[in-house]
Design a protein around this motif. Structure first.
Motif, PDB file in Angstrom:
ATOM      1  N   SER A 146       0.824  -1.215   0.000  1.00  0.00           N
ATOM      2  CA  SER A 146       0.000   0.000   0.000  1.00  0.00           C
ATOM      3  C   SER A 146       0.856   1.262   0.000  1.00  0.00           C
ATOM      4  N   GLY A 147       2.160   1.095   0.237  1.00  0.00           N
ATOM      5  CA  GLY A 147       3.049   2.259   0.248  1.00  0.00           C
ATOM      6  C   GLY A 147       2.926   3.057   1.521  1.00  0.00           C
ATOM      7  N   GLN A 148       2.402   2.429   2.595  1.00  0.00           N
ATOM      8  CA  GLN A 148       2.210   3.161   3.848  1.00  0.00           C
ATOM      9  C   GLN A 148       2.935   2.475   4.999  1.00  0.00           C
ATOM     10  N   THR A 151      -4.172   1.836   8.954  1.00  0.00           N
ATOM     11  CA  THR A 151      -5.084   1.926   7.823  1.00  0.00           C
ATOM     12  C   THR A 151      -4.713   1.014   6.655  1.00  0.00           C
ATOM     13  N   GLU A 176      -8.524  -3.465  -0.328  1.00  0.00           N
ATOM     14  CA  GLU A 176      -9.967  -3.665  -0.148  1.00  0.00           C
ATOM     15  C   GLU A 176     -10.305  -4.822   0.785  1.00  0.00           C
ATOM     16  N   TYR A 236      -6.733  -0.616  18.578  1.00  0.00           N
ATOM     17  CA  TYR A 236      -7.935   0.083  19.039  1.00  0.00           C
ATOM     18  C   TYR A 236      -8.142  -0.086  20.545  1.00  0.00           C
ATOM     19  N   ASN A 292      -4.911   6.438   0.377  1.00  0.00           N
ATOM     20  CA  ASN A 292      -4.195   5.360   1.067  1.00  0.00           C
ATOM     21  C   ASN A 292      -2.822   5.111   0.450  1.00  0.00           C
ATOM     22  N   TRP A 293      -2.170   6.171   0.074  1.00  0.00           N
ATOM     23  CA  TRP A 293      -0.818   6.093  -0.487  1.00  0.00           C
ATOM     24  C   TRP A 293      -0.044   7.325   0.009  1.00  0.00           C
ATOM     25  N   SER A 345      -4.607  10.411   2.485  1.00  0.00           N
ATOM     26  CA  SER A 345      -5.582   9.684   3.297  1.00  0.00           C
ATOM     27  C   SER A 345      -6.783  10.604   3.497  1.00  0.00           C
ATOM     28  N   THR A 403      -9.696   3.783   9.479  1.00  0.00           N
ATOM     29  CA  THR A 403      -9.469   2.501   8.805  1.00  0.00           C
ATOM     30  C   THR A 403     -10.728   2.070   8.049  1.00  0.00           C
ATOM     31  N   LEU A 404     -11.873   2.187   8.724  1.00  0.00           N
ATOM     32  CA  LEU A 404     -13.125   1.766   8.083  1.00  0.00           C
ATOM     33  C   LEU A 404     -13.423   2.629   6.850  1.00  0.00           C
ATOM     34  N   SER A 421     -11.188   4.310   5.074  1.00  0.00           N
ATOM     35  CA  SER A 421     -10.161   4.037   4.054  1.00  0.00           C
ATOM     36  C   SER A 421     -10.490   2.777   3.271  1.00  0.00           C
ATOM     37  N   THR A 422     -11.009   1.774   3.967  1.00  0.00           N
ATOM     38  CA  THR A 422     -11.375   0.531   3.275  1.00  0.00           C
ATOM     39  C   THR A 422     -12.481   0.807   2.257  1.00  0.00           C
ATOM     40  N   SER A 441     -11.028   2.575  -0.709  1.00  0.00           N
ATOM     41  CA  SER A 441     -10.278   1.653  -1.586  1.00  0.00           C
ATOM     42  C   SER A 441     -11.217   1.031  -2.609  1.00  0.00           C
ATOM     43  N   LYS A 442     -12.384   0.622  -2.131  1.00  0.00           N
ATOM     44  CA  LYS A 442     -13.355  -0.003  -3.042  1.00  0.00           C
ATOM     45  C   LYS A 442     -13.927   1.032  -4.007  1.00  0.00           C
ATOM     46  N   ALA A 477     -11.427   2.028  -6.725  1.00  0.00           N
ATOM     47  CA  ALA A 477     -11.158   0.927  -7.661  1.00  0.00           C
ATOM     48  C   ALA A 477     -12.354   0.677  -8.573  1.00  0.00           C
ATOM     49  N   HIS A 537     -15.352  -0.334  -7.465  1.00  0.00           N
ATOM     50  CA  HIS A 537     -16.183  -1.433  -6.974  1.00  0.00           C
ATOM     51  C   HIS A 537     -17.416  -0.947  -6.207  1.00  0.00           C
TER      52      HIS A 537
END
Lengths: 331, 438
Positions: free
Chosen positions: A260-262, A269, A275, A292, B200-201, B205, B397-398, B400-401, B404-405, B408, B410
């Motif tokens: 992911s490059g992170q 994250t 995905e 968490y 996410n790169w 973010s 995180t949630l 970002s996920t 991602s979709k 892409a 999706h």
């Protein structure tokens, strides 16, 4: 009226003494056994029984690692089964790994070992070559694979491109990330291969000779001689593979962070990248527990993992009665 | 006779009071100035730890009876283990600001309010953003150790070559610039990318990008991603640019872009013309690619009124539960956070934004035009930060996920709102599960 002593019977006092001596000897034996087992018992209690009991207790609490656990009843389990939308993808990914990677691992290790038993020259060299990857540290091996399968600069895609074959995005694609991890896992099957090799070498030669005399061809010798003879090892490989896949963490976590490059960024994250395709159950469990500060919930996840691992292992062991043969046993 | 007795008693009482007070005062002073060594855990290593140690030398000069022993390379996991084991340091600094909710709500970091009150520390010397991310609900458990502001880096030579004057100021301009500055290889792959819209790169973010449309995370204690149309606006703009480049092309370009923290960084090595990044990149460029001709500016925004603002965050310092020298630790925190000489020295050494508003005006810090931009972003009242939650970065995180979709392809465009609402639902459920009361 007193009964006359039976001829040859010992006096009651002697019998009592003997019983006492026997009991004493039994206690001494038990004491010795306990003494000899004590290192294991201490280890079992401290590193297994206590954490297990504590995990079970903590799974019914809200516990952030920093303040005292607070009893919440079944709230963590309700969140696990009803609300946490990351659980199901994590379970699916883990099941995928179990269904695809475990058989692939057993087949490849068995295939390699079979080939090595037949090598006429340089068997030792090949054994060493195939075993060597197992010595590579997991993180280093994962980094190596992320480099090899880099969709932009990786040598694998360069070769595929030269051959005119479509080049996948590997760790950057939700469809290819898990197969890439399987490739990484198969590269490091040296230990499993050595176990299969030992088992194959141990198959009695006379069974093959008898089978050949009976007209059995190569496939029939494999089916009726080799496989039954090494079936206990196959059982071992399957059980270990299943448990490993239920605990699959390091490779997925590292590959996701690097791809992911992170890798050096703050926060979790990148876990599951891309995905959520590499979000395995232990990865989610780790995030909950240590990123968490949700140890109570992570404990509930652990209890579920324990139940699943136990169930799957018991099922495999039960089924093994049908397909595993032990030398000297009736079946 | 009675008068004499009374006079003697009064004199005696006075003498006792004076000597007693003197004796106590002397004792207090001695106690306060008794040499003491306190432990201070910091996340910095190598050169950066040296900068911290220089600041600690300044602290020792100001408070000669306090010696600070620093330990580098700390993180929340190490600190948690130390607090649980009863071996907590006297004071600690962390990069991971989003862990403050857990440390503060559990009491693992002490509430600093009483110290702030007794020292009459004026919290308004810090911008509102800092005041927000150093407190959890009503508990102020942290003081800032410098700060980070996010802005826009652009390669001047590339812009000039493409005939573009000055940096873009709006998202529409940014898209146009990004397309114009992109150079492709003969096979159609991207050689030089104008701007990478993928999240996410590197520093791309949602938390860093949110302020460019004025997007906010929470409303009345609940996640508000679907409720705030600025998120949808940000994601739609981002996706349109992703689609223009082609998602797969961008992924392939990213894969060969180089590591963010080395000299092969895409912007520093000329593979990327424009980028969102923090103020620290000015120091990296100076060290890794001193010949690159670049400029900095506030990030392009969706509305002109937002121009000049950006995302602000920073390291946090606190006193862990179990600290043996709470008062001395407080003096240290206050010094590193508010002493203008210390803050300036740290800012110059670590190339981070100083934490106090008065220090921002220091001409020494404003000398570097590229760095100065970030000082202004930091001071901008419209700059914003992330919410401090008990669930740490789980909301990010949630989200970002989901992104991602989305990027892409999706998630269908018509399902964006429903998707965001579902992320809200997940975040609210996680907050509820953590025991945080909205």
């Amino acid at each position: 009226m007193t009964s006359a002593p039976v001829a040859g019977a010992l006096p009651a006092a002697v019998v009592r003494d003997r019983r006492r001596a026997k009991r004493k000897a039994a206690w001494r034996r038990r004491g010795l056994v306990l003494l000899l087992m004590s290192p294991w018992l201490v280890g079992f209690t401290v590193f297994f029984a206590y954490p297990l009991v504590m995990s079970a207790y903590l799974s019914f609490t809200h516990y952030d690692l920093l303040s005292a656990p607070k009893w919440v009843g079944t709230a963590n389990y309700r969140y696990l089964f009803e609300q946490d939308q990351q659980v199901w993808p994590a379970v699916k990914n883990t099941l995928w790994l179990m269904v695809v990677f475990v058989p692939a691992q057993v087949l490849c290790a068995f295939g390699l070992a079979t080939m090595l038993t037949r090598a006429r020259y340089g068997a030792g060299v090949f054994r060493t070559i195939f075993y060597l990857p197992a010595l590579a540290p997991t993180v280093a091996a994962t980094l190596g694979f992320v480099y090899l399968l880099n969709p932009g600069t990786g040598p694998v895609n360069v070769v595929l491109e030269h051959l005119g074959i479509p080049t996948p995005l590997w760790f950057d694609s939700p469809q290819w990330a898990k197969p890439s991890l399987v490739l990484l896992g198969l590269w490091g099957i040296g230990t499993m291969m050595i176990i299969f090799l030992a088992a194959l070498i141990d198959v009695p030669r006379h069974l093959y000779e008898s089978a050949s005399l009976d007209g059995a061809n190569a496939w029939q010798r494999m089916r009726w001689v080799t496989l039954p003879s090494i079936s206990p090892v196959i059982l071992f490989a399957v059980v270990i593979g299943v448990i490993d896949s239920l605990q699959y963490f390091t490779q997925a976590y590292v590959a996701a962070a690097i791809a992911s490059g992170q890798a050096a960024s703050e926060g979790p994250t990148s876990a599951g990248y891309p995905e959520d395709s590499t979000l395995f159950y232990p990865v989610l469990l780790y995030l909950q527990a240590f990123s968490y500060f949700n140890m109570g919930y992570a404990s509930a996840m652990t209890m579920l993992l324990l139940v699943v691992a136990l169930t799957v292992t018991v099922l495999i062991l039960r089924s093994s009665r049908l397909w595993v043969f032990y030398a000297g046993a009736r079946r | 006779m009675r008068r004499l007795t009374l006079a003697l008693a009064v004199l005696g009482a006075l003498l006792l009071a004076v000597f007693g007070a003197n004796a106590r005062g002397g004792q207090d002073a001695r106690a306060a100035k008794e040499p003491v060594t306190i432990s201070f855990w910091v996340p910095f290593t190598a050169r950066e730890l040296g900068v911290i140690n220089s600041a600690l030398a300044g602290f020792h000069k100001k408070y000669p009876w306090i010696t600070v022993k620093s330990t580098g390379n700390t993180n929340p996991t190490k600190l948690t283990a130390a607090i649980r084991g009863g071996n907590a340091p006297d004071a600690v600094a962390l990069f991971e600001t989003d862990t403050l909710g857990a440390f503060c709500s559990s009491g693992a970091w002490l509430d600093l309010s009483s110290h702030i009150k007794s020292d009459k520390l004026n919290m308004n010397i810090f911008p509102k953003t800092i005041q927000n991310y150093t407190a959890y609900e009503n508990k102020r458990c942290a003081l800032p150790l410098l700060a980070d502001a996010y802005g826009f880096y652009y390669n001047k030579a590339m812009l000039a070559k493409a005939g573009l004057k000055g940096p873009p100021k709006t998202l529409a301009q940014l898209s146009a610039y990004a397309k114009r500055l992109t150079v492709k290889n003969a096979d159609g792959s991207i050689k030089v990318l104008g701007f990478n819209p993928l999240m996410n790169w590197y520093q791309n973010s949602p938390v860093h990008f949110g302020p460019i449309t004025g997007a906010t995370w929470m409303k009345d204690g609940k996640s508000n991603l679907a409720g705030d149309p600025n998120w949808a606006a940000l994601l739609r703009w981002q996706k349109s640019l992703v689609d223009w480049f082609g998602y797969e092309n961008l992924i392939k370009w990213q894969a060969k872009a180089g590591d963010e923290w080395t000299s092969s960084n895409a912007f520093e090595s000329g593979k990327l013309a424009m980028n969102l990044d923090g103020e620290w990149r000015t120091a990296f460029v100076k060290a890794d690619a001193p010949n690159i001709s670049y400029g900095t500016a506030p990030h392009p925004v969706s509305k002109p009124s937002l121009y000049g603002s950006g995302f602000v965050i920073g390291s946090i310092m606190g006193i862990p539960k179990g600290s043996d020298h709470e008062d001395e630790a407080w003096l240290l925190l206050k010094y590193l956070s508010t002493d203008s000489k210390a803050v300036t020295g740290l800012s110059l050494g670590l190339r981070n934004v100083p934490s106090t508003l008065p220090t921002l005006r220091n001409p020494v810090l404003r000398k570097d035009p590229q760095f100065k931009v970030f000082l202004d972003i930091f001071a901008n009242p419209k700059s914003s930060t992330q919410p401090v939650l008990k669930i740490g970065a789980q909301n990010q995180t949630l989200f970002s996920t989901f992104i991602s979709k989305w990027q892409a392809g999706h998630v269908a465009s018509k399902d964006l709102h429903a998707g965001l609402a579902n992320v809200d639902k997940q975040i609210d459920a996680a907050i509820g599960q953590s025991g945080q009361v909205p």
